[in-house]
Write a protein that holds these residues in place. Structure first.
Motif, PDB file in Angstrom:
ATOM      1  N   PHE A 178      26.486 -46.231 -12.027  1.00 32.32           N
ATOM      2  CA  PHE A 178      27.550 -45.786 -11.128  1.00 32.32           C
ATOM      3  C   PHE A 178      27.481 -46.508  -9.786  1.00 32.32           C
ATOM      4  CE2 PHE A 178      29.115 -42.778  -7.867  1.00 32.32           C
ATOM      5  CZ  PHE A 178      30.430 -42.644  -8.304  1.00 32.32           C
ATOM      6  N   LEU A 179      26.265 -46.638  -9.234  1.00 37.94           N
ATOM      7  CA  LEU A 179      26.088 -47.248  -7.905  1.00 37.94           C
ATOM      8  C   LEU A 179      25.819 -48.755  -7.976  1.00 37.94           C
ATOM      9  CD1 LEU A 179      23.861 -44.511  -6.192  1.00 37.94           C
ATOM     10  CD2 LEU A 179      26.338 -44.825  -6.019  1.00 37.94           C
ATOM     11  N   LYS A 180      25.556 -49.269  -9.172  1.00 36.52           N
ATOM     12  CA  LYS A 180      25.251 -50.698  -9.369  1.00 36.52           C
ATOM     13  C   LYS A 180      24.030 -51.128  -8.556  1.00 36.52           C
ATOM     14  CE  LYS A 180      30.008 -52.141 -10.423  1.00 36.52           C
ATOM     15  NZ  LYS A 180      31.081 -53.114 -10.101  1.00 36.52           N
ATOM     16  N   CYS A 181      23.001 -50.311  -8.566  1.00 34.08           N
ATOM     17  CA  CYS A 181      21.766 -50.661  -7.845  1.00 34.08           C
ATOM     18  C   CYS A 181      20.575 -50.030  -8.562  1.00 34.08           C
ATOM     19  CB  CYS A 181      21.822 -50.207  -6.391  1.00 34.08           C
ATOM     20  SG  CYS A 181      21.862 -48.419  -6.179  1.00 34.08           S
ATOM     21  N   LEU A 182      19.379 -50.508  -8.213  1.00 35.56           N
ATOM     22  CA  LEU A 182      18.150 -49.994  -8.807  1.00 35.56           C
ATOM     23  C   LEU A 182      17.924 -48.549  -8.369  1.00 35.56           C
ATOM     24  CD1 LEU A 182      15.435 -50.554 -10.337  1.00 35.56           C
ATOM     25  CD2 LEU A 182      14.486 -51.202  -8.102  1.00 35.56           C
ATOM     26  N   ILE A 183      17.612 -47.694  -9.326  1.00 34.74           N
ATOM     27  CA  ILE A 183      17.317 -46.287  -9.051  1.00 34.74           C
ATOM     28  C   ILE A 183      15.881 -46.000  -9.507  1.00 34.74           C
ATOM     29  CG2 ILE A 183      17.873 -43.894  -9.590  1.00 34.74           C
ATOM     30  CD1 ILE A 183      19.938 -45.264  -7.826  1.00 34.74           C
ATOM     31  N   VAL A 184      15.055 -45.525  -8.579  1.00 34.38           N
ATOM     32  CA  VAL A 184      13.663 -45.217  -8.880  1.00 34.38           C
ATOM     33  C   VAL A 184      13.451 -43.715  -8.737  1.00 34.38           C
ATOM     34  CG1 VAL A 184      11.260 -45.527  -8.191  1.00 34.38           C
ATOM     35  CG2 VAL A 184      12.838 -47.484  -8.152  1.00 34.38           C
ATOM     36  N   ALA A 185      13.199 -43.057  -9.861  1.00 36.27           N
ATOM     37  CA  ALA A 185      12.845 -41.637  -9.843  1.00 36.27           C
ATOM     38  C   ALA A 185      11.339 -41.563 -10.083  1.00 36.27           C
ATOM     39  CB  ALA A 185      13.610 -40.877 -10.910  1.00 36.27           C
ATOM     40  N   GLU A 186      10.572 -41.427  -8.988  1.00 38.23           N
ATOM     41  CA  GLU A 186       9.113 -41.402  -9.116  1.00 38.23           C
ATOM     42  C   GLU A 186       8.641 -40.147  -9.833  1.00 38.23           C
ATOM     43  OE1 GLU A 186       7.237 -42.071  -5.356  1.00 38.23           O
ATOM     44  OE2 GLU A 186       8.672 -43.633  -4.788  1.00 38.23           O
ATOM     45  N   ASP A 187       9.364 -39.049  -9.656  1.00 37.08           N
ATOM     46  CA  ASP A 187       9.002 -37.794 -10.320  1.00 37.08           C
ATOM     47  C   ASP A 187      10.296 -37.098 -10.734  1.00 37.08           C
ATOM     48  OD1 ASP A 187       8.075 -35.370 -11.214  1.00 37.08           O
ATOM     49  OD2 ASP A 187       6.660 -35.090  -9.565  1.00 37.08           O
ATOM     50  N   LEU A 227      11.446 -33.692 -19.371  1.00 33.91           N
ATOM     51  CA  LEU A 227      10.171 -33.020 -19.112  1.00 33.91           C
ATOM     52  C   LEU A 227       9.631 -32.382 -20.400  1.00 33.91           C
ATOM     53  CD1 LEU A 227      10.879 -31.355 -15.638  1.00 33.91           C
ATOM     54  CD2 LEU A 227       9.569 -33.440 -16.121  1.00 33.91           C
ATOM     55  N   THR A 228      10.527 -31.917 -21.231  1.00 36.74           N
ATOM     56  CA  THR A 228      10.110 -31.342 -22.516  1.00 36.74           C
ATOM     57  C   THR A 228       9.375 -32.370 -23.367  1.00 36.74           C
ATOM     58  OG1 THR A 228      11.982 -29.818 -22.515  1.00 36.74           O
ATOM     59  CG2 THR A 228      10.934 -30.249 -24.636  1.00 36.74           C
ATOM     60  N   PHE A 229       9.788 -33.628 -23.270  1.00 35.28           N
ATOM     61  CA  PHE A 229       9.167 -34.699 -24.049  1.00 35.28           C
ATOM     62  C   PHE A 229       8.068 -35.415 -23.267  1.00 35.28           C
ATOM     63  CE2 PHE A 229      13.161 -34.046 -26.247  1.00 35.28           C
ATOM     64  CZ  PHE A 229      12.789 -34.132 -27.573  1.00 35.28           C
ATOM     65  N   GLY A 230       7.654 -34.846 -22.126  1.00 35.79           N
ATOM     66  CA  GLY A 230       6.556 -35.420 -21.357  1.00 35.79           C
ATOM     67  C   GLY A 230       6.921 -36.638 -20.542  1.00 35.79           C
ATOM     68  N   LEU A 231       8.187 -36.838 -20.268  1.00 37.38           N
ATOM     69  CA  LEU A 231       8.627 -37.987 -19.476  1.00 37.38           C
ATOM     70  C   LEU A 231       8.742 -37.551 -18.018  1.00 37.38           C
ATOM     71  CD1 LEU A 231      11.396 -39.269 -21.931  1.00 37.38           C
ATOM     72  CD2 LEU A 231       9.018 -40.048 -21.767  1.00 37.38           C
ATOM     73  N   ARG A 232       7.975 -38.221 -17.141  1.00 41.51           N
ATOM     74  CA  ARG A 232       7.894 -37.753 -15.761  1.00 41.51           C
ATOM     75  C   ARG A 232       8.480 -38.726 -14.736  1.00 41.51           C
ATOM     76  NH1 ARG A 232       4.382 -33.736 -14.450  1.00 41.51           N
ATOM     77  NH2 ARG A 232       5.528 -33.893 -12.483  1.00 41.51           N
ATOM     78  N   ALA A 233       8.567 -39.995 -15.071  1.00 34.19           N
ATOM     79  CA  ALA A 233       9.115 -40.974 -14.126  1.00 34.19           C
ATOM     80  C   ALA A 233      10.091 -41.884 -14.867  1.00 34.19           C
ATOM     81  CB  ALA A 233       8.009 -41.809 -13.495  1.00 34.19           C
ATOM     82  N   CYS A 234      11.132 -42.327 -14.164  1.00 38.13           N
ATOM     83  CA  CYS A 234      12.122 -43.230 -14.781  1.00 38.13           C
ATOM     84  C   CYS A 234      12.723 -44.126 -13.712  1.00 38.13           C
ATOM     85  CB  CYS A 234      13.221 -42.438 -15.482  1.00 38.13           C
ATOM     86  SG  CYS A 234      14.450 -43.489 -16.303  1.00 38.13           S
ATOM     87  N   TRP A 235      12.582 -45.434 -13.927  1.00 42.76           N
ATOM     88  CA  TRP A 235      13.195 -46.415 -13.019  1.00 42.76           C
ATOM     89  C   TRP A 235      14.262 -47.161 -13.817  1.00 42.76           C
ATOM     90  CZ3 TRP A 235       7.756 -48.931 -12.779  1.00 42.76           C
ATOM     91  CH2 TRP A 235       6.820 -47.984 -12.339  1.00 42.76           C
ATOM     92  N   SER A 236      15.418 -47.356 -13.218  1.00 44.14           N
ATOM     93  CA  SER A 236      16.529 -47.971 -13.965  1.00 44.14           C
ATOM     94  C   SER A 236      17.273 -48.983 -13.104  1.00 44.14           C
ATOM     95  CB  SER A 236      17.503 -46.890 -14.454  1.00 44.14           C
ATOM     96  OG  SER A 236      18.550 -47.467 -15.197  1.00 44.14           O
ATOM     97  N   ALA A 237      17.553 -50.142 -13.714  1.00 41.47           N
ATOM     98  CA  ALA A 237      18.322 -51.198 -13.034  1.00 41.47           C
ATOM     99  C   ALA A 237      19.623 -51.437 -13.791  1.00 41.47           C
ATOM    100  CB  ALA A 237      17.510 -52.493 -12.971  1.00 41.47           C
ATOM    101  N   PRO A 238      20.735 -51.642 -13.080  1.00 42.89           N
ATOM    102  CA  PRO A 238      21.999 -51.919 -13.774  1.00 42.89           C
ATOM    103  C   PRO A 238      21.976 -53.307 -14.410  1.00 42.89           C
ATOM    104  CG  PRO A 238      22.278 -52.213 -11.420  1.00 42.89           C
ATOM    105  CD  PRO A 238      20.888 -51.675 -11.613  1.00 42.89           C
ATOM    106  N   ILE A 239      22.596 -53.426 -15.558  1.00 41.70           N
ATOM    107  CA  ILE A 239      22.789 -54.722 -16.220  1.00 41.70           C
ATOM    108  C   ILE A 239      24.206 -55.171 -15.896  1.00 41.70           C
ATOM    109  CG2 ILE A 239      22.849 -55.943 -18.421  1.00 41.70           C
ATOM    110  CD1 ILE A 239      20.976 -53.793 -19.534  1.00 41.70           C
ATOM    111  N   LEU A 240      24.320 -56.268 -15.150  1.00 41.90           N
ATOM    112  CA  LEU A 240      25.628 -56.726 -14.665  1.00 41.90           C
ATOM    113  C   LEU A 240      25.994 -58.069 -15.269  1.00 41.90           C
ATOM    114  CD1 LEU A 240      25.080 -55.913 -10.865  1.00 41.90           C
ATOM    115  CD2 LEU A 240      26.110 -54.430 -12.605  1.00 41.90           C
TER     116      LEU A 240
END
Length: 539
Positions: free
Chosen positions: A215-224, A239-252
């Protein structure tokens, strides 16, 4: 329980770093070596020819620990072999080794007369990681060029990136055609149930890491994930599947439009290092190449299918033109001739009308015949073979003998080569060009046509020229005359349908050549056809 190794702890076991067999007069040299090495930020060790650790500096502790070596114990057989090999070579050499996923360059400098080897180490993990990363991406590019399946390339990209960050689980999401949500392209390491329950990721400022990044066309870092506001509405599932951090970059794409997202998940809250951020961004760029290549192939495939449908339509037209349209024209001509036979019963106006009707039918028949030829240039072309253009030209000139006599014209022929071509289409080409040169002559001067050829500058083509002394052509029409049905002169001045040169251009194009015309005042026109000397699929 292992204790942290320190220089002071090890000195207690090694007698202040000096082995018992060191003779006193050499102690000054060892002290100097120790002092110099302790200041070195890189590992420095001294190992005897029989594998005893004589000295190591503070920076060596990490290397020894990574290789599971205990300075207070005899060295492992691997270290002993390394020292023995270095000693036996009698000269300095460098080896690169991996210890517990860290890479080191070790320079072995044997001191033969003293019976030991000095080892100088450098941590080259960053360099090796960069080289491996570059190699991985080169492999991805190679797969793209080789045309490997889209899904296989995406999965390989995900897995190769995961190697460079411990615990990383990658996902590649692709923008749906509706541009409203993302769907999975690859997620080889994420729990299958998680990907199933998140099969559609919508775009928005609070749609997790990927939906927000797109949506924002930028890197999003969710540390927790548990406390990140962008995951507030969606955190329960990861969180149910034990996933605690997620970093995502747009593919342009090249124009900045979103193609998808490249994300990395972790089972612990984590902040990315600068190297990891660069890793994700670079991987997103490679994913963009992969997706764009896939989209381009799909477009090409769709174009090929559309072209096939168009060719089928063209075949249908050819059938209609050669049968359905010709038949009513023949009937018009027949009934016109029948009416003419009753001249005594018709007025002069009626006879004139019948004559004009017959001429129109003949022109229509000629037009349909020429259009049929144009449509069949590619569809019914013969295989390429050796064609002697001089022989073809002589036969064409003989066929045009009546037209040459009527115009009191002359056709002169110099050297013409043998090339790989379709013999029937070469006859069509020369007949149209020579026929036009005879047709468009000046009223006060008989036509003279010159046929000649010369090898092109690249020595791979022949330039074949048909030059006349006829009417001049305005240079601004030099391209227009090759368009079907385009005429520069009225039918009253010169007969024809305006398709002959279009057929010529299509024939030349099929042979991988080009055709052009030059015309100067008082000098007539010169058509030049450039054709390859050899065709790759000639028999």
């Amino acid at each position: 329980m292992k204790h942290k190794l320190t220089i002071s702890r090890v000195k207690k076991h090694l007698g202040d770093g000096m082995p018992t067999n060191v003779i006193p007069e050499k102690s000054t040299e060892l002290e100097w070596f120790r002092q110099l090495s302790d200041e070195n930020p890189h590992p420095v060790l001294r190992i005897s020819s029989d594998g005893q650790l004589l000295y190591f500096n503070q920076a060596s502790l990490a290397l020894l620990r990574l290789s599971d070596a205990d300075p207070t114990q005899p060295l492992s057989p691997e270290w002993k072999k390394l020292a023995r090999d270095g000693f036996e070579h009698h000269k300095m050499r460098t080896v690169e080794l991996e210890f517990s996923e860290r890479f080191f360059s070790l320079t072995l400098s044997p001191v033969v007369e003293q019976g030991y080897v000095n080892v100088y180490g450098f941590d080259i993990t960053d360099r090796m990681t960069a080289e491996n990363y570059l190699l991985d991406h080169n492999n991805i590019l190679g797969n793209l060029v080789a045309g490997k399946p889209f899904q296989e390339i995406l999965d390989e990209l995900s897995r190769k990136v995961e190697k460079h960050s411990t615990g990383m689980m990658c996902s590649i999401l692709i923008m749906d055609q509706s541009k409203k949500f993302l769907c999975y392209g690859s997620a080889p390491s994420l729990p299958a149930e998680y990907t199933k329950k998140t099969s559609k990721v919508f775009l928005g400022p609070k749609q997790g890491s990927c939906g927000t990044a797109a949506f924002l066309k930028c890197l999003i870092v969710a540390e927790d994930i548990s406390c990140d506001p962008r995951w507030e509405k969606h955190k329960d599932l990861p969180l149910t599947f034990g996933l605690r951090a997620c970093w995502s970059a747009p593919i342009l794409d090249f124009e900045g439009e979103v193609l998808g997202t490249f994300a990395s998940y972790y089972t612990q809250p984590r902040k990315p290092s600068p190297a990891e951020i660069q890793l994700i961004k670079t991987s997103a760029n490679f994913a963009a190449l992969t997706i764009q290549n896939y989209n381009a192939q799909n477009k090409l495939k769709n174009y090929a299918e559309e072209l096939k449908r168009s060719n089928n339509d063209l075949k249908d037209f050819a059938h209609i033109a050669s049968h359905d349209l010709q038949e009513p024209l023949r009937k018009i001509s027949i009934f016109s001739d029948r009416l003419k036979s009753a001249q005594s019963q018709l007025s002069e106006q009626h006879l004139n009308d019948l004559s004009r009707m017959g001429s129109a039918a003949q022109r229509m028949q000629a037009l349909i015949s020429d259009l049929l030829q144009l449509s069949q240039v590619t569809a019914k072309g013969q295989p390429f073979q050796k064609v002697n253009l001089a022989e073809i030209a002589s036969e064409v000139i003989e066929d045009l003998d009546v037209q040459i006599l009527q115009t009191r014209g002359e056709v002169k022929q110099s050297f013409l080569p043998t090339i790989d071509a379709d013999p029937f289409q070469m006859r069509q080409l020369l007949q149209n060009l020579i026929g036009n040169a005879l047709k468009y002559h000046k009223t006060d001067q008989p036509p003279t046509v010159y046929l000649s050829s010369q090898s092109s500058e690249n020595n791979e083509d022949w330039d074949i020229s048909v030059q006349d002394n006829g009417i001049e052509l305005d240079e601004k029409f030099s391209e227009k005359i090759f368009i079907p049905l385009e005429r520069l002169h009225g039918r009253s001045a010169y007969e024809g349908t305006g398709i002959g040169l279009a057929i010529c251009k299509k024939i030349v194009s099929r042979h991988g050549g080009k055709i052009s015309v030059n015309s100067q005042l008082g000098e007539g026109s010169k058509f030049t056809v450039t054709l390859p000397k050899r065709q790759p699929d000639a028999s």
